[in-house]
Every structure is written in C-alpha cells, then in structure tokens.
Motif scaffolding. Structure first.
Motif, PDB file in Angstrom:
ATOM      1  N   TRP A   1     -24.687 -74.825  -0.617  1.00  0.00           N
ATOM      2  CA  TRP A   1     -24.301 -74.226  -1.887  1.00  0.00           C
ATOM      3  C   TRP A   1     -22.788 -74.092  -1.920  1.00  0.00           C
ATOM      4  O   TRP A   1     -22.110 -74.187  -0.901  1.00  0.00           O
ATOM      5  N   ILE A   2     -22.257 -73.896  -3.108  1.00  0.00           N
ATOM      6  CA  ILE A   2     -20.822 -73.692  -3.262  1.00  0.00           C
ATOM      7  C   ILE A   2     -20.583 -72.837  -4.503  1.00  0.00           C
ATOM      8  O   ILE A   2     -21.240 -73.021  -5.531  1.00  0.00           O
ATOM      9  N   PHE A   3     -19.688 -71.875  -4.399  1.00  0.00           N
ATOM     10  CA  PHE A   3     -19.343 -71.064  -5.560  1.00  0.00           C
ATOM     11  C   PHE A   3     -18.430 -71.858  -6.489  1.00  0.00           C
ATOM     12  O   PHE A   3     -17.572 -72.620  -6.020  1.00  0.00           O
ATOM     13  N   PRO A   4     -18.587 -71.710  -7.807  1.00  0.00           N
ATOM     14  CA  PRO A   4     -17.648 -72.342  -8.737  1.00  0.00           C
ATOM     15  C   PRO A   4     -16.232 -71.844  -8.478  1.00  0.00           C
ATOM     16  O   PRO A   4     -15.991 -70.639  -8.402  1.00  0.00           O
ATOM     17  N   ARG A   5     -15.304 -72.771  -8.297  1.00  0.00           N
ATOM     18  CA  ARG A   5     -13.912 -72.407  -8.037  1.00  0.00           C
ATOM     19  C   ARG A   5     -12.993 -72.756  -9.204  1.00  0.00           C
ATOM     20  O   ARG A   5     -11.813 -72.419  -9.182  1.00  0.00           O
TER      21      ARG A   5
ATOM     22  N   ASP B   1     -28.826 -70.660 -19.706  1.00  0.00           N
ATOM     23  CA  ASP B   1     -29.104 -70.735 -18.267  1.00  0.00           C
ATOM     24  C   ASP B   1     -27.807 -70.665 -17.470  1.00  0.00           C
ATOM     25  O   ASP B   1     -27.754 -70.046 -16.391  1.00  0.00           O
ATOM     26  N   LEU B   2     -26.762 -71.306 -17.979  1.00  0.00           N
ATOM     27  CA  LEU B   2     -25.460 -71.285 -17.306  1.00  0.00           C
ATOM     28  C   LEU B   2     -24.924 -69.861 -17.225  1.00  0.00           C
ATOM     29  O   LEU B   2     -24.429 -69.432 -16.175  1.00  0.00           O
ATOM     30  N   THR B   3     -25.010 -69.116 -18.314  1.00  0.00           N
ATOM     31  CA  THR B   3     -24.525 -67.738 -18.330  1.00  0.00           C
ATOM     32  C   THR B   3     -25.259 -66.891 -17.294  1.00  0.00           C
ATOM     33  O   THR B   3     -24.643 -66.117 -16.550  1.00  0.00           O
ATOM     34  N   LYS B   4     -26.568 -67.050 -17.222  1.00  0.00           N
ATOM     35  CA  LYS B   4     -27.368 -66.298 -16.252  1.00  0.00           C
ATOM     36  C   LYS B   4     -27.002 -66.685 -14.823  1.00  0.00           C
ATOM     37  O   LYS B   4     -26.893 -65.828 -13.935  1.00  0.00           O
ATOM     38  N   LEU B   5     -26.801 -67.977 -14.584  1.00  0.00           N
ATOM     39  CA  LEU B   5     -26.469 -68.442 -13.242  1.00  0.00           C
ATOM     40  C   LEU B   5     -25.124 -67.900 -12.789  1.00  0.00           C
ATOM     41  O   LEU B   5     -24.985 -67.411 -11.665  1.00  0.00           O
ATOM     42  N   LEU B   6     -24.114 -67.968 -13.655  1.00  0.00           N
ATOM     43  CA  LEU B   6     -22.791 -67.486 -13.285  1.00  0.00           C
ATOM     44  C   LEU B   6     -22.792 -65.972 -13.044  1.00  0.00           C
ATOM     45  O   LEU B   6     -22.105 -65.488 -12.143  1.00  0.00           O
TER      46      LEU B   6
ATOM     47  N   ASP C   1     -21.790 -64.231  -9.533  1.00  0.00           N
ATOM     48  CA  ASP C   1     -20.754 -63.196  -9.486  1.00  0.00           C
ATOM     49  C   ASP C   1     -21.257 -61.944  -8.778  1.00  0.00           C
ATOM     50  O   ASP C   1     -20.506 -61.263  -8.082  1.00  0.00           O
ATOM     51  N   SER C   2     -22.535 -61.638  -8.970  1.00  0.00           N
ATOM     52  CA  SER C   2     -23.091 -60.451  -8.319  1.00  0.00           C
ATOM     53  C   SER C   2     -23.224 -60.629  -6.814  1.00  0.00           C
ATOM     54  O   SER C   2     -23.194 -59.663  -6.052  1.00  0.00           O
ATOM     55  N   LYS C   3     -23.368 -61.872  -6.352  1.00  0.00           N
ATOM     56  CA  LYS C   3     -23.526 -62.140  -4.924  1.00  0.00           C
ATOM     57  C   LYS C   3     -22.195 -62.344  -4.214  1.00  0.00           C
ATOM     58  O   LYS C   3     -22.100 -62.180  -2.996  1.00  0.00           O
ATOM     59  N   ARG C   4     -21.148 -62.676  -4.955  1.00  0.00           N
ATOM     60  CA  ARG C   4     -19.891 -63.020  -4.330  1.00  0.00           C
ATOM     61  C   ARG C   4     -19.330 -61.896  -3.444  1.00  0.00           C
ATOM     62  O   ARG C   4     -18.947 -62.141  -2.306  1.00  0.00           O
TER      63      ARG C   4
ATOM     64  N   LEU D   1     -20.880 -59.554  -1.835  1.00  0.00           N
ATOM     65  CA  LEU D   1     -21.727 -59.376  -0.654  1.00  0.00           C
ATOM     66  C   LEU D   1     -21.434 -60.430   0.384  1.00  0.00           C
ATOM     67  O   LEU D   1     -21.360 -60.153   1.595  1.00  0.00           O
ATOM     68  N   LEU D   2     -21.239 -61.685  -0.053  1.00  0.00           N
ATOM     69  CA  LEU D   2     -20.971 -62.754   0.884  1.00  0.00           C
ATOM     70  C   LEU D   2     -19.564 -62.669   1.461  1.00  0.00           C
ATOM     71  O   LEU D   2     -19.322 -63.007   2.606  1.00  0.00           O
ATOM     72  N   GLN D   3     -18.621 -62.199   0.653  1.00  0.00           N
ATOM     73  CA  GLN D   3     -17.264 -62.048   1.144  1.00  0.00           C
ATOM     74  C   GLN D   3     -17.169 -60.955   2.201  1.00  0.00           C
ATOM     75  O   GLN D   3     -16.336 -61.014   3.108  1.00  0.00           O
ATOM     76  N   ALA D   4     -18.047 -59.946   2.090  1.00  0.00           N
ATOM     77  CA  ALA D   4     -18.028 -58.845   3.047  1.00  0.00           C
ATOM     78  C   ALA D   4     -18.795 -59.179   4.322  1.00  0.00           C
ATOM     79  O   ALA D   4     -18.631 -58.502   5.334  1.00  0.00           O
ATOM     80  N   ALA D   5     -19.616 -60.228   4.264  1.00  0.00           N
ATOM     81  CA  ALA D   5     -20.467 -60.563   5.420  1.00  0.00           C
ATOM     82  C   ALA D   5     -19.633 -61.117   6.564  1.00  0.00           C
ATOM     83  O   ALA D   5     -18.615 -61.739   6.365  1.00  0.00           O
TER      84      ALA D   5
END
Length: 305
Positions: free
Chosen positions: A79-83, A287-292, A296-299, A301-305
């Motif tokens: 996976w990759i976050f939109p940059r 669908d795009l709005t929901k995905l983004l 954003d809600s997970k970002r 958490l992953l940055q803190a991991a």
C-alpha cells in the motif's frame, strides 16, 4: 445432536491459549526477534511450543482457530499513502471522465476519452527446448532455461466508452514513441474530427506536465491531456487491458524471436477488439472521498507506530 457427555466436555485448550496464539499470529515475526518475514501455520506451531504457550498442538487446530477470524499472516498486500497534494482534484477529474462528465457538464457525442500508457521491457525469451503442448494428465511444459532475444516497449491507448484499443511496439519509450501512438489514434476517425479527445496518462516523462500539453495541442488542437495523480496507476483503465495482455499473451513468455512478440501482441489487439466491451468501472468520486477520509484517519496511527 450432541449427547449430554459431549456437551459437557471441556475444550482441549482454554480460551486464553487461543487468544495468545492469535495475538502471536498478528505480530510481525522480526519484531519478535525471529529471522522471518511472514508466519506460516507451521512456523506459528513451532513458535507457540517454543514459547511454552502449549506443549503440543496440531496444524489443523491452528488453522481452524485462525480461520475463525480470517487471519492469514502468510499473506500480504502493499500500500502507499497519496503524496500528491492535489490527489483528490486530479483523481476526481479522471473519475468524472469515466462517468461521462467534464467540469460539471456531460460529454457530447463528439467527445472521446482515451486511457494510455506504456508497458515496458517485454522480453522475447527464446527457450532452449521447445514447449510441449498439454496432453491427458499433463499440463503445458515450458523449458526453464532461455536466451534473451531483446525487448519491446508496448504502447497502448484504450477508448474508455467505445472499447477500442490501439497499440504499437517500440524499441524504447520517450516523447517520439508516444507521439507516434498519438498520431496513430488521432489520424483515424472519429478522433480526427472530434471536438475533444481526452487523453488520460500518468506522469511519465514522455507526457508529463504543461510542456507535454502544449506539444500535443500544437499538433492536435482537440487533445485535452489529463494526468492521474502520482502513484495512482490503478486509476488508469489501460492498466486493466495490460493485465489481460499479460495473462493472455505474455504468460508463459515463450517466443522464437522479437518479431514474434510484436506479431502476437498486435494480433491479440485485433482479436480482443472483436469481443471488447467497456470495462465496468464502479469507483466514483463518492468512493474516492470515503477512501481519502479513511486514509487520513489511519495516517497518524501509522506515523506513531
């Protein structure tokens, strides 16, 4: 129906053990000091015994426990976050075109949408022994060893709404090869006399940025170049066609020459054209709005991991 004796039988393992095993399966093995990238059932079996969670346990039991929660630690997905800071806007324009809209207005009958890209490094693998066809009780046999016979770049454009495909083989990618693909398409009707022809591309060097827009419009004024966001090849419908080509034409890779690779690729284009229909694209702006929002809600958490 179970009898009363079976109903009252205690489980072989207490629930706490099941919980510990599932917790271990949800860990990354290297974080536990193990020289593994992924757990298999047998590796989990070995580790729970080594850690003293159980004295012994069968692989079947472990499989059953993991299956209850759909745990498959041996599988993985990348996976990759939109940059791209303009990801939503760029992706939205592409999705609108797939739905037949541009800048809030419906496309007209003289508007066309093409999805284009390059599939690079398509080798001609010349097998050292002839491939054996399938027979009763035997699959096709392909010799493992081969000689390299060169490689093509396969450039293709897919008409999203009319289900037409155009393609060509080039020795390399670049501005000139891509412009030849554009000319191949735009010199044919109905594109030659179209009001607008939208070309959806990624950000490859041969068709990136405002400079590419000016270059293409100077020769073909009806072209509207539309770029996908960076790292968003999944938005480009021609990638679906490339996946079909990979399965139907290039796997297994068994050719006698580079010329045969080209003949088979272009021959498949004609064959596929006879049955082609527009791809059923269901991913929308909503669908795009929901995905983004989900990403954003997970970002954090992953940055803190």
């Amino acid at each position: 129906m179970r009898n009363s004796r079976e109903a009252g039988r205690r489980p072989a393992f207490p629930p706490s053990v099941v919980v510990e095993v599932k917790a271990l399966a949800c860990e990354l093995p290297h974080r536990l000091g193990l020289p593994l990238s992924r757990f298999s059932v047998s590796e989990i079996q070995r580790e729970v015994v080594a850690e003293g969670i159980v004295a012994q346990i069968s692989g079947t039991t472990l499989w059953r426990w993991l299956s209850r929660d759909a745990l498959c630690p041996w599988r993985y997905r990348s996976w990759i976050f939109p940059r791209d800071p303009e990801f939503a806007a760029k992706a939205g324009r592409v999705l609108d075109l797939y739905e037949g809209r541009w800048q809030g207005a419906p496309l007209g009958r003289r508007d066309f949408v093409l999805s284009a890209d390059e599939k690079t490094s398509i080798q001609a693998r010349l097998r050292t022994a002839p491939t054996l066809p399938p027979a009763a009780g035997r699959s096709t046999r392909v010799e493992h060893e081969y000689h390299r016979g060169g490689a093509w770049a396969y450039l293709a454009a897919w008409d999203v709404h009319c289900a037409r495909v155009f393609g060509r083989c080039e020795k390399t990618t670049g501005i000139e090869p891509f412009d030849r693909l554009v000319e191949q398409v735009m010199s044919e009707e109905p594109y030659r006399s179209a009001r607008r022809v939208f070309w959806i591309t990624d950000n490859g060097t041969s068709h990136r940025g405002e400079k590419a827009r000016r270059r293409l419009r100077a020769q073909w004024p009806s072209i509207v170049l539309v770029h996908t966001p960076v790292h968003a090849s999944w938005l480009n419908q021609v990638e679906i066609y490339f996946s079909i080509v990979q399965r139907k034409v290039l796997t297994p890779n068994d050719f006698v020459s580079l010329v045969e690779v080209e003949e088979r690729l272009l021959g498949f284009q004609q064959r596929y054209q006879q049955i082609a229909t527009p791809f059923r694209w269901t991913f929308t702006r909503s669908d795009l709005t929901k995905l983004l929002a989900k990403l954003d809600s997970k970002r954090p958490l992953l940055q803190a991991a």
